[in-house]
Design a protein around this motif. Structure first.
Motif, PDB file in Angstrom:
ATOM      1  N   ASP A  11       0.977  -1.058  -0.017  1.00 55.61           N
ATOM      2  CA  ASP A  11      -0.347   0.075  -0.108  1.00 55.61           C
ATOM      3  C   ASP A  11       1.098   1.678   0.101  1.00 55.61           C
ATOM      4  O   ASP A  11       1.754   1.047  -0.308  1.00 55.61           O
ATOM      5  CB  ASP A  11      -1.536   0.022   1.600  1.00 55.61           C
ATOM      6  CG  ASP A  11      -1.958   0.857   0.685  1.00 55.61           C
ATOM      7  OD1 ASP A  11      -2.051   1.748  -0.152  1.00 55.61           O
ATOM      8  OD2 ASP A  11      -3.220   0.417   1.476  1.00 55.61           O
TER       9      ASP A  11
ATOM     10  N   SER B 271       3.428  -4.292   4.203  1.00 54.77           N
ATOM     11  CA  SER B 271       2.421  -4.998   5.018  1.00 54.77           C
ATOM     12  C   SER B 271       3.310  -5.626   6.467  1.00 54.77           C
ATOM     13  O   SER B 271       4.495  -6.614   6.354  1.00 54.77           O
ATOM     14  CB  SER B 271       1.146  -5.700   5.264  1.00 54.77           C
ATOM     15  OG  SER B 271       1.192  -7.031   4.399  1.00 54.77           O
TER      16      SER B 271
ATOM     17  N   SER C  19       1.989  10.315  -1.267  1.00 56.66           N
ATOM     18  CA  SER C  19       1.235   8.855  -1.695  1.00 56.66           C
ATOM     19  C   SER C  19       1.239   9.076  -3.472  1.00 56.66           C
ATOM     20  O   SER C  19       0.909   8.265  -3.340  1.00 56.66           O
ATOM     21  CB  SER C  19       0.367   8.594  -0.958  1.00 56.66           C
ATOM     22  OG  SER C  19       0.835   7.783   0.340  1.00 56.66           O
TER      23      SER C  19
ATOM     24  N   GLU D 198      -0.799   6.431   3.656  1.00 52.95           N
ATOM     25  CA  GLU D 198      -1.395   8.002   3.612  1.00 52.95           C
ATOM     26  C   GLU D 198      -1.040   8.849   4.529  1.00 52.95           C
ATOM     27  O   GLU D 198      -2.180   9.513   4.733  1.00 52.95           O
ATOM     28  CB  GLU D 198      -2.999   6.753   3.799  1.00 52.95           C
ATOM     29  CG  GLU D 198      -3.610   5.775   2.825  1.00 52.95           C
ATOM     30  CD  GLU D 198      -3.427   6.079   1.288  1.00 52.95           C
ATOM     31  OE1 GLU D 198      -3.329   8.034   1.269  1.00 52.95           O
ATOM     32  OE2 GLU D 198      -3.182   5.868  -0.052  1.00 52.95           O
TER      33      GLU D 198
END
Length: 249
Positions: free
Chosen positions: A50, A190, A59, A53
């Motif tokens: 990902d 992650s 991002s 954020e």
């Protein structure tokens, strides 16, 4: 810097980015205790990745760069997870040469009927005939073999006189921008992905068991190859091995 020198330097930099080698080369799997396969799978699976954020500007910028420079996005994952197969090796060396040879045409290619990604430096299938260089002038950067060397196209194991057999996946010239760095700064792996790339080694006997039991199994993603040298004096081992049921996800 001549093409062969630039290609070899890019190959060396690429190999250094993969601490456990390739995830689908048998020699690397035995050397890494199968850790290379875990790294490869983490790099490829989108669910492990990902963007940060908490830094929306970075991002959004990274997403934009990843869309414009897909090889740089793949290489950014390698910088973090440290693994991949020939697609990642090809993308990584392409991203280096794209920046380091801004005056040269650089192509990421594969041969039809051969699922293998590598880079060719030099005029290839250009619109203007004078830019279409002879085979002997083209240089290959292919870091995926376990003992890779830069070579001219006519010496590469995938060489064909038929230019129509070369499938061009990406072509660049004059793009020295480091998109990989910008993407990497916002890319997040992650906790599950971090755990998987740090799986403990397994024994040679266990690696051999998975290899032997999986021979002739169906599928593509788990094929294990044996190829040490870049030159065409060693044919690609087409007796592929599928690592079946090792990936429990």
């Amino acid at each position: 810097m001549d093409r062969l020198q630039a290609a070899q330097q890019a190959i060396d930099k690429t190999r250094a980015a993969f601490p456990d080698g390739s995830g689908n080369q048998s020699e690397d799997l035995f050397a890494s205790g199968f850790r290379g396969n875990h790294r490869w799978r983490v790099t490829r699976q989108n669910g492990y990745w990902d963007y940060d954020e908490s830094k929306p500007v970075k991002s959004n910028e990274a997403r934009d760069y990843a869309e414009r420079y897909p090889e740089a996005a793949r290489a950014a994952r390698v910088d973090i997870a440290g693994g991949g197969g020939c697609a990642e090796f090809g993308a990584y060396v392409f991203d280096i040469l794209r920046q380091e040879l801004p005056r040269e045409p650089v192509y990421r290619v594969h041969r039809n009927n051969l699922d293998h990604s590598f880079v060719i430096i030099g005029g290839l299938k250009e619109d203007k005939p004078e830019h279409n260089e002879p085979d002997e002038a083209l240089v290959v950067a292919d870091p995926w073999p376990t003992s890779p060397r830069a070579c001219i196209w006519t010496d590469h194991f995938a060489y064909s006189k038929d230019r129509s057999s070369i499938v061009i996946d990406k072509r660049v010239k004059g793009e020295p921008f480091d998109a990989r760095k910008r993407i990497r700064e916002a890319l997040v792996l992650s906790d599950e992905g971090k755990q998987r790339i740090n799986e403990p080694r397994i024994t040679d006997q266990e690696v051999a068991k998975y290899v032997a039991e999986s021979r002739n199994a169906p599928g593509d993603e788990g094929y294990i190859w044996t190829l040490a040298r870049t030159m065409k004096d060693q044919e690609l081992d087409r007796n592929r091995v599928y690592v079946e049921n090792f990936d429990k996800q």
